[in-house]
Motif scaffolding. Structure first.
Motif, PDB file in Angstrom:
ATOM      1  N   VAL A 198       0.842  -1.199   0.000  1.00 22.44           N
ATOM      2  CA  VAL A 198       0.000   0.000   0.000  1.00 22.44           C
ATOM      3  C   VAL A 198       0.879   1.252   0.000  1.00 22.44           C
ATOM      4  O   VAL A 198       1.792   1.377   0.813  1.00 22.44           O
ATOM      5  N   VAL A 199       0.592   2.147  -0.958  1.00 26.53           N
ATOM      6  CA  VAL A 199       1.343   3.403  -1.068  1.00 26.53           C
ATOM      7  C   VAL A 199       0.336   4.548  -0.988  1.00 26.53           C
ATOM      8  O   VAL A 199      -0.693   4.513  -1.664  1.00 26.53           O
ATOM      9  N   ASN A 200       0.648   5.554  -0.183  1.00 25.68           N
ATOM     10  CA  ASN A 200      -0.265   6.704  -0.046  1.00 25.68           C
ATOM     11  C   ASN A 200       0.303   7.942  -0.719  1.00 25.68           C
ATOM     12  O   ASN A 200       1.464   8.288  -0.494  1.00 25.68           O
ATOM     13  N   LEU A 201      -0.527   8.577  -1.552  1.00 29.31           N
ATOM     14  CA  LEU A 201      -0.193   9.901  -2.087  1.00 29.31           C
ATOM     15  C   LEU A 201      -1.080  10.876  -1.325  1.00 29.31           C
ATOM     16  O   LEU A 201      -2.293  10.904  -1.515  1.00 29.31           O
ATOM     17  N   ALA A 202      -0.460  11.643  -0.428  1.00 31.97           N
ATOM     18  CA  ALA A 202      -1.259  12.433   0.521  1.00 31.97           C
ATOM     19  C   ALA A 202      -1.638  13.793  -0.052  1.00 31.97           C
ATOM     20  O   ALA A 202      -0.973  14.311  -0.947  1.00 31.97           O
ATOM     21  N   ALA A 203      -2.703  14.370   0.511  1.00 33.88           N
ATOM     22  CA  ALA A 203      -3.156  15.707   0.121  1.00 33.88           C
ATOM     23  C   ALA A 203      -2.020  16.704   0.271  1.00 33.88           C
ATOM     24  O   ALA A 203      -1.277  16.680   1.229  1.00 33.88           O
ATOM     25  N   GLY A 204      -1.860  17.537  -0.688  1.00 28.40           N
ATOM     26  CA  GLY A 204      -0.877  18.616  -0.570  1.00 28.40           C
ATOM     27  C   GLY A 204       0.512  18.252  -1.047  1.00 28.40           C
ATOM     28  O   GLY A 204       1.328  19.127  -1.311  1.00 28.40           O
ATOM     29  N   SER A 205       0.816  16.951  -1.185  1.00 24.87           N
ATOM     30  CA  SER A 205       2.179  16.585  -1.554  1.00 24.87           C
ATOM     31  C   SER A 205       2.290  16.138  -3.018  1.00 24.87           C
ATOM     32  O   SER A 205       3.355  15.750  -3.470  1.00 24.87           O
ATOM     33  N   SER A 206       1.183  16.186  -3.770  1.00 26.69           N
ATOM     34  CA  SER A 206       1.237  15.744  -5.164  1.00 26.69           C
ATOM     35  C   SER A 206       1.683  16.884  -6.079  1.00 26.69           C
ATOM     36  O   SER A 206       1.650  18.056  -5.705  1.00 26.69           O
TER      37      SER A 206
END
Ligand code: CP
Length: 318
Positions: free
Chosen positions: A81-89
């Motif tokens: 599982v990999v998370n692309l978090a709010a604000g860091s894309s």
């Protein structure tokens, strides 16, 4: 339409919304989730059926419950599982949503979970990628796994959904949770009420099978389930209520107000909760009636079911 016994019980490549699902498709996901409720209560929770699969959680809008829940669900099933978090894309650097989607797709994920502030953005991404996409909430449109976890909570507490009187109260105008719940609860035969001040009552509720109430006491009368919604200030342009204090006075759920509901009323809230605005702490923390933390637990089970069912074809399990 009756179910084709030869077809899979959930014959869709993605889960973008509840609208358009047949009752048996909804029930299939709820039935699948039951095993994961029990599994989640064991000391060892790992299953491993998604081992070797990559799950990307791309959250372009803030989340606590849904993001953590999808992460835990994927990990319990053994996915990477990999998370692309709010604000860091790189959307912040001017990249378009579609280029972001193509970038995610090029990493060959096996399932993508997306939350986005714009209605329809998740469906747009689903058209561009080669794997199942789950909608974790898009704008005011839908939040399908929230409605499923709400339904699982109700079904386990009340033993059924059909025939129950469910009052959904608060900022319905801006709520994707309300919209998904209208679709789901009416499909499964509940009597659904939309309870809100006129400024927060959308014109479409009657078309979705709900009855509109602008008086809280009348809307709560005899309810089996009361589902509270917060004021979604981040989606409001201008003021829809005079003040939060006035709003609480007219639409806040207090013990006194809840007396109008049925004797075994179940109180629900998708979170995040604003105590003293839409719900009083005495009601939110009432261990007999409040199912708010149980909803969170059911969220993990429902998301495990959805991840499992939607990746079956990739795993060669039809
Ligand atoms: N209910 C819900 O969607 O909560 P989050 O915004 O914390 O994910």
């Amino acid at each position: 339409m009756t179910r084709d016994p030869e077809a899979p019980a959930f014959p869709h490549p993605h889960l973008l919304g509840i609208e358009g699902l047949y009752p048996w498709e909804i029930s299939c996901l709820l039935d699948e989730a039951e095993q994961w409720v029990e599994a989640g209560r064991r000391a060892r929770k790992h299953d491993g059926r998604l081992a070797g699969l990559t799950q990307i959680n791309a959250f372009f809008e803030n989340s606590t419950r849904t993001l953590l829940s999808f992460e835990i669900a994927g990990k319990r099933l053994g996915a990477d599982v990999v998370n692309l978090a709010a604000g860091s894309s790189s959307l912040k650097k001017g990249e378009t949503l579609l280029d972001t989607a193509l970038t995610l797709n090029a990493m060959r994920p096996d399932v993508i979970v997306i939350r986005h502030e714009s209605s329809g953005a998740v469906a747009l991404i689903a058209e561009k990628v080669d794997c199942p996409v789950l909608n974790a909430g898009d704008g005011r449109h839908e939040h399908p796994t929230q409605a499923l976890l709400d339904a699982l909570t109700i079904r386990r507490r009340k033993g059924r959904i059909e025939g129950l009187r469910v009052a959904i109260c608060g900022d319905i105008l801006h709520s994707r949770v309300a919209r998904s719940n209208f679709h789901l609860l009416t499909a499964l035969g509940a009597e659904v009420r939309a309870v809100a001040p006129p400024t927060l009552m959308p014109a479409f509720v009657e078309r979705l099978g709900a009855t509109a109430y602008t008086d809280m006491a009348a809307g709560l009368e005899g309810a089996d389930v009361v589902m509270m919604l917060r004021l979604q200030l981040e989606r409001m342009e201008g003021a829809y209520v005079p003040s939060t204090r006035e709003y609480f006075r007219a639409f806040g759920l207090t013990r006194e107000r809840l007396r109008a509901a049925g004797p075994d009323v179940l109180v629900m809230h998708p979170g995040p909760m604003n105590r003293g605005v839409e719900i009083d702490s005495a009601v939110a923390d009432d261990i007999q009636r409040s199912a708010i933390t149980e909803q969170v637990e059911m969220g993990v089970a429902v998301r495990m079911a959805c991840l499992d069912v939607l990746t079956r074809a990739r795993r060669g399990e039809g």
